[in-house]
Design a protein around this motif. Structure first.
Motif, short mmCIF file in Angstrom:
data_model
loop_
_atom_site.label_atom_id
_atom_site.label_comp_id
_atom_site.label_asym_id
_atom_site.label_seq_id
_atom_site.Cartn_x
_atom_site.Cartn_y
_atom_site.Cartn_z
N THR A 149 -114.83 13.02 -56.46
CA THR A 149 -114.79 12.05 -57.56
C THR A 149 -115.99 12.31 -58.46
N CYS A 174 -114.96 12.28 -51.12
CA CYS A 174 -114.25 11.15 -50.52
C CYS A 174 -113.39 11.64 -49.36
N CYS A 215 -112.13 4.79 -51.95
CA CYS A 215 -112.16 5.79 -50.90
C CYS A 215 -113.44 5.61 -50.10
N PRO A 253 -116.79 7.31 -49.24
CA PRO A 253 -117.64 8.43 -49.66
C PRO A 253 -118.35 9.05 -48.46
N LEU A 295 -114.75 3.04 -55.82
CA LEU A 295 -114.25 4.39 -55.58
C LEU A 295 -112.84 4.41 -55.01
N ARG A 303 -110.84 12.90 -60.70
CA ARG A 303 -110.77 13.11 -59.26
C ARG A 303 -110.15 14.49 -59.05
#
Length: 85
Positions: A38, A31, A13, A15, A11, A50
């Motif tokens: 996402t 995120c 990022c 979550p 990802l 995104r």
């Protein structure tokens, strides 16, 4: 449930919450570190898109009747509504 990982999607990022479409073809992940929602194609195990949703998104809810995804943000009085089609 076997306890083994079936798939993995990077990802890039942190979550904070997830919601899945009723047909289980799309997974929506908020995120907090990128301020985005996402969208993951669960059949291909790839990120579809995104979507910027504001600062520090923390909760995601899928409303199947209208095919909307709602995202709430920490310390904000606003709610984002995204068309999931």
């Amino acid at each position: 449930f076997s306890g083994t990982r079936k798939w993995q999607v990077p990802l890039n990022c942190v979550p904070s919450s997830t919601a899945i479409s009723p047909d289980q073809k799309q997974l929506f992940v908020t995120c907090t570190t990128s301020d985005q929602l996402t969208v993951i194609d669960t059949n291909a195990n790839l990120i579809k898109t995104r979507i910027p949703v504001g600062s520090r998104p923390i909760h995601t809810v899928y409303a199947p009747k209208h095919q909307w995804v709602f995202v709430s943000n920490r310390f904000s009085k606003f709610l984002s509504r995204i068309n999931a089609e």
